[in-house]
Design a protein around this motif. Structure first.
Motif: not given
Length: 495
Positions: A222, A224, A253, A255, A458, A462-467
């Motif tokens: 995860t 960026p 970063s 999660r 966090e 946190w939710s998945l922030a998959w770039d």
């Protein structure tokens, strides 16, 4: 209570679902399947097709094969969405390094790779699938992994070295692999990065070194995409420092760091998790400290200013094809290949047991014990390859890898070499970071606590922030639409 994970479980689940669904769509959607066949047949309009079929899906590609009546064949390869985070870059780099190896193949560099017939970006792809490579099909019976692995592996299980292989037999197989590793190490350029061919047909490094780790940190960690390195490097120390920063960013970063038993008490859980974070951050800060210290890095960086050998992150026995006589027919899957510091080539191959230490069920200590047995056989195989190459004047004494691999293994990790023993009679090994904390600068110690505190706060929010890249995002949408139409069709049939 706590088991460390190298990936985010949600990202893993999404990637796995795409891995299962996407190739199935390519195989079962009549229009897509036909488009793939057409582009192959057009490329070989002077030949008559005998068979067109799905070939396989690997870790990074889905492949289709077309055989012709003259017994020649071709393969078209599409990078997997959800697994390859930089598809256009990955394909371009792989094509370049394969062309480079095709030019360099000789008695001195006996690495056979498929000839590339065509490659294209997504906009030129059938059904707008993805970038692709069309290459010659290499006739083969199997691969080196088949010859090395323990028989009886079930679907979904990872291969492991056959413990019943006799040392003489194992050495014969390792010699074939050692020749590839040795040959690759003799090819070098003056910068670290991905290869490119100039208009005057010379080769240079003009793009960043797109590595397996860079792809994985976006795919499963995860991170960026904007945090990844974007440049080439003219010395090893600057590249190692970039890697150190990348590992810190990855940990910051990511999660999900661990699985924790549900019945653990909240305060105990928080303490254990916090110390686990501290241990990981301390290790990463100490590595960066080693890289930045000019005097210390002189002791472990051999050629800071190069030359830098060609290095393939994904080289392993399964990618080495063999014929009926068990001779090497060719080497495939050159994604994540770039020029790297010589220390990469000096490290013994991880794949001698076929299974990585993190996947070894009996734990790291047992893996090391078994690995060292295999390593001794491999080093002897490498020495024999070197002796023969030196005798044929294809190699000089200073290019030997066997002695450097042996020294790399015996010297232990950098932490032990520069900061002293890591085990203490009364200490748990997981608490060793406490003995190292004073080695960090005060501001680094403070930063560790800031990062740990942020991760603890966090973790549950946190939710998945998959770039993910546009290619992957686009295919997720297309697959949802295909599934919707499929369901509607099935409901219509029922009516």
């Amino acid at each position: 209570m706590l088991a460390c994970k190298p990936y985010d479980d949600v990202a893993w689940a999404i990637s796995t679902q795409i891995w299962e669904d996407w190739p199935e769509f390519l195989r079962t959607d009549g229009d897509i399947y036909n488009d793939i066949g057409v582009i192959l047949s057009e490329e070989f309009s002077d030949l008559q097709c005998a068979v067109f079929e799905f070939l396989f899906t690997g870790g990074f590609n889905t492949c289709f094969k077309m055989m012709f009546t003259n017994n020649s064949g071709a393969v078209i390869r599409f990078p997997l969405p959800g697994h390859v985070m930089f598809p256009e870059e990955k394909v371009r780099n792989e094509v370049s390094v394969m062309q480079f190896l095709l030019e360099k193949t000789s008695d001195r560099i006996p690495i056979t790779v498929p000839s590339i017939l065509r490659w294209a970006e997504t906009k030129e792809s059938p059904s707008d699938l993805s970038p692709f490579i069309i290459m010659d099909y290499i006739h083969h019976k199997g691969d080196m992994g088949d010859l090395l692995e323990k028989p009886g592996r079930q679907g979904g299980q990872r291969p492991v070295l056959n413990p019943d292989l006799k040392p003489v037999r194992l050495e014969v197989l390792y010699i074939k692999l050692a020749n590839i590793v040795l040959s690759l190490s003799t090819l070098s350029l003056s910068r670290i990065g991905s290869l490119d061919k100039n208009d005057d047909s010379t080769w240079e490094v003009s793009r960043r070194p797109l590595s397996y780790f860079m792809n994985e940190t976006v795919q499963l960690g995860t991170l960026p995409r904007s945090n990844l390195p974007t440049t080439t490097y003219d010395n090893a120390s600057s590249y190692f420092e970039a890697l150190a920063e990348l590992h810190i960013l990855h940990l910051r970063s990511q999660r999900n760091e661990a699985n924790i038993e549900a019945d653990a008490e909240a305060d105990v859980l928080a303490d254990v998790l916090a110390d686990d974070f501290r241990r990981k951050f301390v290790a990463r800060f100490l590595f960066r400290k080693l890289v930045r210290d000019q005097e210390q890095r002189k002791q472990w960086i051999s050629y800071d200013d190069g030359p830098f050998p060609v290095w393939c992150d994904d080289l392993r026995p399964e990618n080495v094809l063999v014929d009926e006589a068990e001779n090497i027919a060719g080497v495939v899957d050159w994604e994540f290949t770039y020029t790297a510091p010589v220390e990469f080539a000096y490290a013994p191959p991880w794949w001698l047991l076929l299974k990585k230490p993190e996947d070894w069920p009996e734990g790291l200590d047992d893996w090391c014990t078994e690995y060292e047995k295999a390593l001794q056989v491999f080093l002897e195989a490498m020495r024999k390859c070197e002796d023969e190459a030196i005798q044929k004047k294809q190699l000089v004494e200073g290019q030997r890898l066997s002695s450097r691999m042996r020294a790399s293994w015996q010297s232990g990790d950098l932490d032990y070499r520069f900061y002293g023993p890591t085990t203490y009679e009364d200490d748990n090994i997981c608490d060793v970071w406490r003995k190292r904390l004073h080695l960090l600068e005060p501001e680094e110690q403070e930063l560790v606590e800031v990062y740990v505190d942020l991760k603890l706060k966090e973790r549950n929010t946190w939710s998945l922030a998959w770039d993910a890249d546009e290619y992957t995002v686009g295919w997720i949408k297309r697959m949802k639409e295909m599934k919707r139409k499929q369901r509607e069709g099935e409901e219509g049939d029922l009516c």
